[in-house]
Design a protein around this motif. Sequence first.
Motif, short mmCIF file in Angstrom:
data_model
loop_
_atom_site.label_atom_id
_atom_site.label_comp_id
_atom_site.label_asym_id
_atom_site.label_seq_id
_atom_site.Cartn_x
_atom_site.Cartn_y
_atom_site.Cartn_z
N GLN A 4 46.05 51.77 37.29
CA GLN A 4 45.57 51.03 36.13
C GLN A 4 45.24 49.61 36.56
O GLN A 4 45.85 49.09 37.49
N GLU A 5 44.28 49.00 35.87
CA GLU A 5 43.92 47.62 36.14
C GLU A 5 43.99 46.82 34.87
O GLU A 5 43.57 47.27 33.81
N LEU A 6 44.55 45.63 34.95
CA LEU A 6 44.61 44.70 33.83
C LEU A 6 43.99 43.39 34.28
O LEU A 6 44.12 43.01 35.44
N TYR A 7 43.31 42.72 33.38
CA TYR A 7 42.79 41.38 33.64
C TYR A 7 43.52 40.43 32.72
O TYR A 7 43.59 40.64 31.51
N ARG A 8 44.09 39.38 33.25
CA ARG A 8 44.88 38.45 32.45
C ARG A 8 44.37 37.04 32.63
O ARG A 8 43.93 36.65 33.70
N ASP A 51 41.19 43.41 25.13
CA ASP A 51 41.75 42.45 26.06
C ASP A 51 43.24 42.27 25.76
O ASP A 51 43.97 43.26 25.77
N ALA A 137 39.40 35.57 35.97
CA ALA A 137 40.64 36.13 35.42
C ALA A 137 41.52 36.54 36.58
O ALA A 137 41.08 36.56 37.74
N VAL A 138 42.76 36.87 36.27
CA VAL A 138 43.66 37.42 37.26
C VAL A 138 43.61 38.94 37.10
O VAL A 138 43.76 39.46 36.00
N LYS A 139 43.38 39.65 38.19
CA LYS A 139 43.31 41.12 38.16
C LYS A 139 44.62 41.69 38.68
O LYS A 139 45.07 41.34 39.79
N ILE A 140 45.23 42.55 37.86
CA ILE A 140 46.52 43.17 38.22
C ILE A 140 46.27 44.67 38.36
O ILE A 140 45.79 45.32 37.42
N THR A 141 46.57 45.23 39.52
CA THR A 141 46.41 46.66 39.76
C THR A 141 47.76 47.27 40.04
O THR A 141 48.53 46.75 40.84
#
Length: 142
Positions: A4-8, A51, A137-141
Amino acid sequence: METQELYRGRLIDHIQLVVRDIEASRKFYTAVFAALKVPIAGSGDDHFWADELFVSTADSPAAQGSLTGRHHLAFQAQDWAMVDAFHRAAMTNGGMDNGAPGGRDYHPGYYAAFVLDPDGNNIEAVYHGEAERSAPAVKITF
């Protein structure tokens, strides 16, 4: 488990608004997010999210039976035109004017519009003027 990927962004991980009328809120937020080029990421009968914002009914499992109070949320816009488009979309989809698009004295270049959503939350779109970001943004995988 699939990747999964999140952008924060900078500070907020997520916000939940618990609303009286999910369809009125869905119409309002779908329109203003389209103006801000933010897609609705998912939805169900009693919720939707985009978001970092999660919107649900009071009877959804995540709400614990209570409406949230009045909040002020400010969404980032890419330019003046996007702020103007946000205001138009809000006004034609259940929003109430709470400050027409224009410059504000908060700092040089601050251009914003304010509307009240169907539950009375003060929703803002703001463009901070010409600036350089270190990253979008910061990408969290995971």
